[in-house]
Design an enzyme around this catalytic site. Structure first.
Site, PDB file in Angstrom:
ATOM      1  N   GLY A  30      -4.097  11.777  13.178  1.00 36.52           N
ATOM      2  CA  GLY A  30      -4.257  10.575  12.388  1.00 36.52           C
ATOM      3  C   GLY A  30      -3.022  10.334  11.555  1.00 36.52           C
ATOM      4  O   GLY A  30      -2.189  11.225  11.370  1.00 36.52           O
ATOM      5  N   TYR A  31      -2.943   9.121  11.038  1.00 38.01           N
ATOM      6  CA  TYR A  31      -1.746   8.703  10.317  1.00 38.01           C
ATOM      7  C   TYR A  31      -2.083   8.312   8.893  1.00 38.01           C
ATOM      8  O   TYR A  31      -2.943   7.466   8.655  1.00 38.01           O
ATOM      9  CB  TYR A  31      -1.073   7.545  11.072  1.00 38.01           C
ATOM     10  CG  TYR A  31      -0.481   8.054  12.356  1.00 38.01           C
ATOM     11  CD1 TYR A  31       0.815   8.525  12.391  1.00 38.01           C
ATOM     12  CD2 TYR A  31      -1.260   8.172  13.503  1.00 38.01           C
ATOM     13  CE1 TYR A  31       1.342   9.062  13.549  1.00 38.01           C
ATOM     14  CE2 TYR A  31      -0.736   8.707  14.666  1.00 38.01           C
ATOM     15  CZ  TYR A  31       0.560   9.151  14.672  1.00 38.01           C
ATOM     16  OH  TYR A  31       1.083   9.702  15.817  1.00 38.01           O
ATOM     17  N   LEU A  32      -1.379   8.958   7.954  1.00 34.21           N
ATOM     18  CA  LEU A  32      -1.513   8.633   6.544  1.00 34.21           C
ATOM     19  C   LEU A  32      -0.529   7.541   6.163  1.00 34.21           C
ATOM     20  O   LEU A  32      -0.724   6.836   5.183  1.00 34.21           O
ATOM     21  CB  LEU A  32      -1.293   9.886   5.695  1.00 34.21           C
ATOM     22  CG  LEU A  32      -2.253  11.044   6.024  1.00 34.21           C
ATOM     23  CD1 LEU A  32      -1.851  12.296   5.266  1.00 34.21           C
ATOM     24  CD2 LEU A  32      -3.690  10.662   5.750  1.00 34.21           C
TER      25      LEU A  32
END
Length: 150
Positions: A30-32
């Site tokens: 996932g991408y923050l």
């Protein structure tokens, strides 16, 4: 700091199936941050966790900072990253002196298969396997950060 020098390709599903790949690593990532100048990615790979910061590409080269973190922390960070999370299985294939990482995407990207090969330099030549369809290295539609959002 490490440089990441890699090329990315679309894979022919029928031809790669003929290799009868088994196993592979289960990956959730996932991408923050998905800003083009920097991405911040959290990943679980089997029972390990990783945090990565990558700068914008200059051709096929970019800076990459990757750190192993506790698996439980990675799981919690993936909850924060939701809904920008991808699931895939990664298999490694040796071809002509290079290790190819072949990603079989799951969920909303089911059927998409991408392969990456890391190089020592941007000028390094690489022999393409017959299961490669087209190079997509510079196409942002195939960046994992973009796929996670779309």
């Amino acid at each position: 700091m490490a440089l990441e020098i890699e090329r990315k390709f679309l894979v022919d599903a029928e031809k790669i199936a003929a290799l009868n790949l088994t196993g592979g690593a289960k990956i959730s990532q996932g991408y923050l941050s998905t800003e083009p100048a920097r991405t911040v990615r959290v990943r679980t790979k089997n029972n390990r966790g990783f945090l990565s910061v990558k700068t914008a590409n200059v051709g096929i080269v970019r800076n990459e900072f990757e750190y192993e973190i506790p698996h439980a922390d990675a799981v919690e960070l993936l909850k924060i990253a939701a809904p920008f999370v991808l699931s895939k299985t990664r298999c490694k294939v040796e071809h002509a002196g290079h290790i190819w990482e072949v990603d079989f995407f799951e969920g909303r990207h089911e059927g998409l298969i991408l392969a990456e090969v890391e190089l020592e330099s941007a000028e390094e030549k690489v022999e393409l396997p017959d299961w490669i369809l087209a190079e997509v290295s510079g196409d942002p539609r195939y960046y994992n950060s973009h796929l996670a959002q779309n």
